[in-house]
Write an enzyme that holds these catalytic residues in place. Structure first.
Site, short mmCIF file in Angstrom:
data_model
loop_
_atom_site.label_atom_id
_atom_site.label_comp_id
_atom_site.label_asym_id
_atom_site.label_seq_id
_atom_site.Cartn_x
_atom_site.Cartn_y
_atom_site.Cartn_z
N ALA A 5 9.10 9.45 17.93
CA ALA A 5 10.24 8.83 18.61
C ALA A 5 10.80 7.68 17.77
CB ALA A 5 9.82 8.33 19.99
N ARG A 33 0.82 -1.21 0.00
CA ARG A 33 0.00 0.00 0.00
C ARG A 33 0.85 1.26 0.00
NH1 ARG A 33 -4.19 -0.25 4.77
NH2 ARG A 33 -2.37 -0.81 6.02
N VAL A 45 6.98 -7.56 10.86
CA VAL A 45 8.39 -7.23 11.12
C VAL A 45 8.78 -7.25 12.60
CG1 VAL A 45 8.75 -5.89 9.00
CG2 VAL A 45 7.97 -4.72 11.08
N TYR A 99 5.20 7.72 17.29
CA TYR A 99 5.64 7.68 15.90
C TYR A 99 6.90 8.54 15.69
CZ TYR A 99 5.19 7.92 10.78
OH TYR A 99 5.42 7.84 9.43
#
Lengths: 251, 132
Positions: free
Chosen positions: A157, A18, A64, A155
């Site tokens: 950080a 995406r 991940v 986000y």
């Protein structure tokens, strides 16, 4: 016929089903690279990306945050493509919310995906790149990593740390021919930024000198440049691609 | 048979020449990886990865090149390897020649022990154990 810039190069892209990731897959493929990408859950969209590349790229599901799975995907891609010249760490999530009401899980998931995911993929990929005598890694960061942002403590950080990881890997792996850079997009027209754009489009646009949001393809072009030999003396850099948004942000 | 030392040396020579980008002729059994062949810390990892691939073995972290040991206060004090450290190192680096090092066990000269021959000795023992 002239050679395409990434002809015969092999590339792994995480989060390729995406948004920016899909644009990166298409761009690398259109420049001649052999591409394998990963997606977390959007299987249908992954199929669309494969189809848009004439069926010439492959994909597999990957979370991940799973270290074993990251190693397996790097091995799979290396075997399937016949090497691993380029890795683009694009997989990332947001769990926006005001800091004082941020849950531990909002923090942990974002850090483990956006930062930990890159650590795990890079550790596996660099081993292969070392043995090949080099490679190029491009991490997809964000201008928020330098600037910070309301509702994005987790986000921001993760992306700030990603920039530091990028520079450290560049310093450590440069002697072995591995280049490591990052691209820091501003506001890009993707699903991920849909909510923010819906409530604050006008306000943000006012602060972008180029007067519009980025298209995913405009981030992908910077990624392709950094991945290619056109950037062969460039390492440890975070390239901001934001239409000038951060210039005004600092005013 | 892969386990013959001369065969091992041949493969090790190729691996080191590739990892360190030096000529194979420069890679002699007595060559020190750092002093003679210019290896830096990341090169040791590169060599381990390549050896694992070439010999189809797994080399546990720190088994061939005990890097972590050197930042352990029990084993290193004021730049010198302690008696306990020396004992530990000897256990791990059975293929190394300690005579010179023991006279002046400076951490900075520990790199001299990492020779091509030491790697061959290590692999020879490792492969014998695997094939037993």
């Amino acid at each position: 016929m002239s050679m395409k810039r990434l002809e015969s190069r092999t590339a792994l892209v995480t989060g390729g089903s995406r948004g920016i990731g899909a644009a990166i897959v298409r761009r690398l493929w259109s420049e001649g690279a052999k591409v394998h990408f990963t997606y977390r859950a959007a299987e249908d969209q992954a199929r669309e990306v494969i189809a848009s590349c004439g069926g010439a790229v492959s994909a597999s599901a990957l979370d991940v945050t799973d270290a074993v799975a990251c190693e397996a995907v790097v091995d799979e891609a290396t075997e399937k493509l016949g090497g691993l010249d380029i890795v683009v760490n694009n997989a990332g999530i947001i769990r926006d919310g005001l800091f004082l009401s941020m849950e531990d899980t909002d923090w942990a998931e974002v850090i483990e995906t956006n930062l930990g995911g890159v650590f795990r993929i890079c550790r596996a990929a660099c081993r292969q790149m070392l043995m090949q005598g080099g490679g190029s890694i491009v991490n997809v960061s964000s201008i928020v990593g330098e600037l910070g942002g309301v509702g994005q403590a987790n986000y921001a950080a993760s992306k700030g740390a990603l920039n530091a990881l990028t520079r450290s890997l560049a310093a450590e792996l440069g002697p072995k021919g591995v280049r490591v850079n990052a691209v820091a997009p501003g506001m890009v027209r993707t699903d991920m930024t849909g909510a923010v754009r819906a409530v604050a489009a006008e306000k943000i646009l006012e602060r972008i000198p180029l007067g519009r949001f980025a298209e995913p393809e405009e981030i992908a072009s910077a990624v392709a440049f950094l991945a290619s030999d056109d950037a062969k003396y460039l390492t440890g850099q975070v390239v901001t691609v934001d239409g000038g948004l951060s210039l005004l942000g600092r005013r | 048979m892969q386990n013959e030392k001369s065969d091992i040396l041949k493969t090790v020579t190729t691996v080191i020449a590739q990892a360190l980008k030096v000529d194979e002729a420069q890679v002699q059994p007595g060559s020190s990886l750092i002093r003679d062949l210019g290896a830096e810390s990341i090169d040791f990892l590169d060599i381990v990865f390549r050896l694992e691939k070439a010999f189809k073995i797994k080399i546990p972290k720190g088994e061939l090149f005990p890097e972590k040991l050197l930042t352990d206060a029990r084993f290193v004090q004021e730049g010198k390897v302690t008696a306990a450290g020396l004992e530990e190192l000897k256990k791990r680096l059975s293929g190394a020649d300690w005579t010179q090092f023991e006279k002046n066990p400076q951490v900075s000269s520990l790199g001299d022990l990492f020779t091509v021959g030491m790697i061959v000795e290590y692999l020879s023992g490792k492969l014998a154990a695997t094939n037993r």
